[in-house]
Design a protein around this motif. Structure first.
Motif, short mmCIF file in Angstrom:
data_model
loop_
_atom_site.label_atom_id
_atom_site.label_comp_id
_atom_site.label_asym_id
_atom_site.label_seq_id
_atom_site.Cartn_x
_atom_site.Cartn_y
_atom_site.Cartn_z
N TYR A 1 0.84 -1.18 0.00
CA TYR A 1 0.00 0.00 0.00
C TYR A 1 0.88 1.24 0.00
O TYR A 1 2.04 1.18 0.38
N GLY B 1 -4.08 -4.74 -3.05
CA GLY B 1 -4.00 -3.74 -2.00
C GLY B 1 -5.02 -2.64 -2.18
O GLY B 1 -5.63 -2.18 -1.20
N GLN C 1 -8.48 -4.08 -1.28
CA GLN C 1 -8.60 -4.31 0.16
C GLN C 1 -8.80 -3.00 0.92
O GLN C 1 -9.67 -2.89 1.78
N ASP C 2 -8.02 -1.98 0.58
CA ASP C 2 -8.08 -0.72 1.32
C ASP C 2 -9.29 0.12 0.96
O ASP C 2 -9.65 1.04 1.70
N SER D 1 -12.11 -4.11 6.73
CA SER D 1 -10.90 -3.73 7.45
C SER D 1 -11.00 -3.96 8.95
O SER D 1 -9.98 -3.97 9.63
N GLY E 1 -12.79 1.17 3.89
CA GLY E 1 -12.13 2.45 3.64
C GLY E 1 -12.98 3.46 2.92
O GLY E 1 -12.76 4.66 3.04
N TRP F 1 -5.66 6.44 -3.62
CA TRP F 1 -4.76 5.31 -3.40
C TRP F 1 -3.74 5.23 -4.53
O TRP F 1 -2.53 5.06 -4.29
N ARG G 1 -3.39 3.91 3.98
CA ARG G 1 -4.10 2.85 4.70
C ARG G 1 -4.55 3.33 6.07
O ARG G 1 -5.67 3.06 6.50
N THR G 2 -3.69 4.06 6.76
CA THR G 2 -4.05 4.58 8.08
C THR G 2 -5.25 5.51 7.98
O THR G 2 -6.19 5.43 8.78
N ARG H 1 -8.51 3.55 7.10
CA ARG H 1 -9.00 2.71 8.20
C ARG H 1 -9.53 3.54 9.36
O ARG H 1 -10.36 3.06 10.14
#
Length: 539
Positions: free
Chosen positions: A51, A80, A83-84, A89, A115, A221, A346-347, A350
């Motif tokens: 990511y 990735g 998923q994000d 998550s 996300g 992203w 990602r942070t 999430r």
């Protein structure tokens, strides 16, 4: 004048004239699944994806920003991103004011976070992957299962020639090639019942925003990895509907996203089928025993499914940008520079969530936090085939300031070109905001500010036809996703709401003669400290 004009008018006035069917009550025990289910399909788990680790995820959302060294998709990168953006998550259970709180402690009603934001938390967008010969899988059509984070193969064989034919072989908005060399495509569909079981005729309005929110997550992203995506909204939808084996009345296809793959496609790309066109034979299994059709929903779907070959000409939307602000707005407030703290994508994704009654006016929002959020939202572009990178923004932002340091309470217009606020009214807006909000899950007066994006919906429909309604709402959804991600990056609470009296906002902002339509409200502010919360992340 197409049906989209009628639908847009009904949406704007639904706070005063309820849309049919009035007094509709969802059958929650018979609700559909939150994702499509294809029994018996072969599933391929996706790998652990890298990511973006760029210091500031929001850097690519600010004015003038763009991708750096251009990278390309690989299977781990695609995994990735999926998923994000749309994969699960973690599970959340926070003490808050939303109406679904009573159900959340039960595992069968678990609130799995993702996300990307979604109207009502329903996540109705389906992601299909048309994979060609340059990819790592056997060429074919795959369904992304967000619940298992896997690809389910629906059809074997390279059908990307059919996809290219449906796109009219038009280059994406960021390409200068006469004939782009793509053989990997993501196709975004919406199975309407996944949303209409709750929102009935209003559902089309919500799901078209969901599509924009997901596309904007992919934009953020990808840009953090030095990549760019360029969604296509005008294509032969019927052709792709038949390819995917869908019922055209039950599911709409809203966008196609070509992917630049690390492995170049074959020199001679396959063309469309010359004999019998390929078709996915597998069908998803519906959980609901009773599926209800809504005439208004079917009509707006059919209207926006038409004119798919009439891709807007360059500059077709130039006349749809907001006009100049009224003269005489002499009170101008220069905002601090737009700065975001270092946060990985990602942070930030999430951490994104809706605040639902947690706002606390005792800790005001800073002017810098408001300035950064406004700048990021104003710079949001879908960069589709209808409005490429160089096009002007279609939206304008208005701000109802309640509790922001160094900014007097009142109503302001944000001028993106000068990064300033222009005062419209000195009246504290708290009572107006709360009076015109329908639900009880937020106290709008406790927010630091409420940001309202507007678009000239009627002008867009006049310029590009009924399909432009999808562009309008996708743009608003993209702005909402930028807003949520900016708020989480800044450590602020956030909420986005559709349940308000749109006409009252037109009147309060003096928009009667501008054609600007306020389509959602975005709530920003600090949250109460030490509120009870539970979070279990999926690693």
């Amino acid at each position: 004048m197409g049906y989209a004009h009628t639908y847009a008018t009904a949406i704007m006035h639904r706070g005063r004239i309820p849309m049919e069917p009035a007094n509709f009550v969802p059958n929650w025990p018979d609700r559909p699944r939150k994702a499509k289910y294809y029994p018996g399909t072969e599933a391929f788990p996706l790998p652990e994806g890298p990511y973006p680790t760029q210091a500031t995820v929001m850097a690519g959302c600010l004015p003038g920003a763009g991708p750096g060294d251009v990278n390309h998709f690989t299977l781990p990168v695609l995994a990735g991103m999926l998923q994000d953006s749309y994969g699960l998550s973690g599970r959340r259970l926070g003490i808050q004011a939303n109406t679904d709180l009573a159900a959340l402690p039960h595992y069968t009603h678990a609130n799995w976070s993702r996300g990307t934001a979604s109207g009502g938390g329903l996540y109705p967008v389906t992601v299909y992957w048309a994979a060609g010969a340059s990819g790592p899988f056997v060429p074919g059509v795959y369904h992304y299962s967000p619940l298992q984070h896997s690809m389910q193969r629906l059809l074997a064989g390279d059908v990307t020639g059919e996809v290219r034919a449906a796109l009219g072989e038009a280059p994406p908005a960021d390409s200068t090639e006469a004939s782009p060399a793509f053989d990997q495509y993501l196709i975004l569909g919406v199975k309407y019942w996944q949303n209409s079981f709750k929102y009935n005729s209003f559902s089309f309005h919500a799901v078209s925003m969901d599509v924009g929110a997901l596309l904007q997550t992919w934009h953020m992203w990808a840009r953090a990895r030095g990549m760019e995506i360029a969604p296509v909204l005008w294509f032969d939808e019927q052709r792709l509907t038949e390819l995917l084996g869908l019922d055209a009345q039950e599911e709409g296809l809203f966008a196609v996203v070509p992917l630049r793959w690390a492995t170049p496609p074959p020199a001679a790309l396959g063309g469309p089928s010359r004999s019998a066109a390929p078709r996915v034979r597998r069908k998803d299994r519906e959980r609901s025993r009773t599926v209800i059709g809504f005439d208004t929903l079917h009509r707006i779907h059919r209207a926006t499914m038409s004119q798919t070959a009439d891709r807007p000409a360059p500059g077709a939307l130039d006349a749809c940008v907001p006009g100049p602000l009224p003269e005489g707005l002499e009170d101008t407030l220069a905002l601090p520079s737009a700065v975001f703290p270092p946060t990985s994508v990602r942070t930030a994704l999430r951490a994104r969530r809706s605040s639902f009654g947690r706002f606390d006016a005792s800790v005001p929002t800073t002017a810098g936090q408001l300035a950064a959020t406004l700048a990021a939202c104003a710079a949001t572009r879908l960069r589709t085939d209808a409005e490429p990178e160089s096009s002007s923004g279609l939206s304008r932002l208005y701000t109802f300031v309640n509790h922001v340091e160094d900014i007097e309470a009142g109503v302001y217009a944000y001028e993106a070109e000068t990064h300033t606020l222009r005062l419209l009214s000195r009246n504290p807006p708290g009572s107006f905001l709360q009076r015109n909000y329908f639900l009880s899950n937020y106290n709008l007066e406790q927010t630091g500010a409420v940001i309202v994006p507007t678009l000239r919906t009627t002008a867009v429909l006049d310029a590009v036809g009924d399909r432009g309604y999808r562009l309008v709402n996708a743009t608003i959804g993209a702005i909402a996703q930028t807003f949520y991600t900016a708020a989480s990056t800044l450590g602020l609470g956030a909420g986005v709401a559709l349940g308000f009296d749109n006409v009252s906002f037109v009147e309060e902002l003096g928009l009667d003669g501008t054609g600007e339509a306020p389509l959602l409200i975005m709530l920003l502010g600090n949250e109460r400290a030490q509120s009870a919360d539970f979070l279990s992340e999926i690693v």
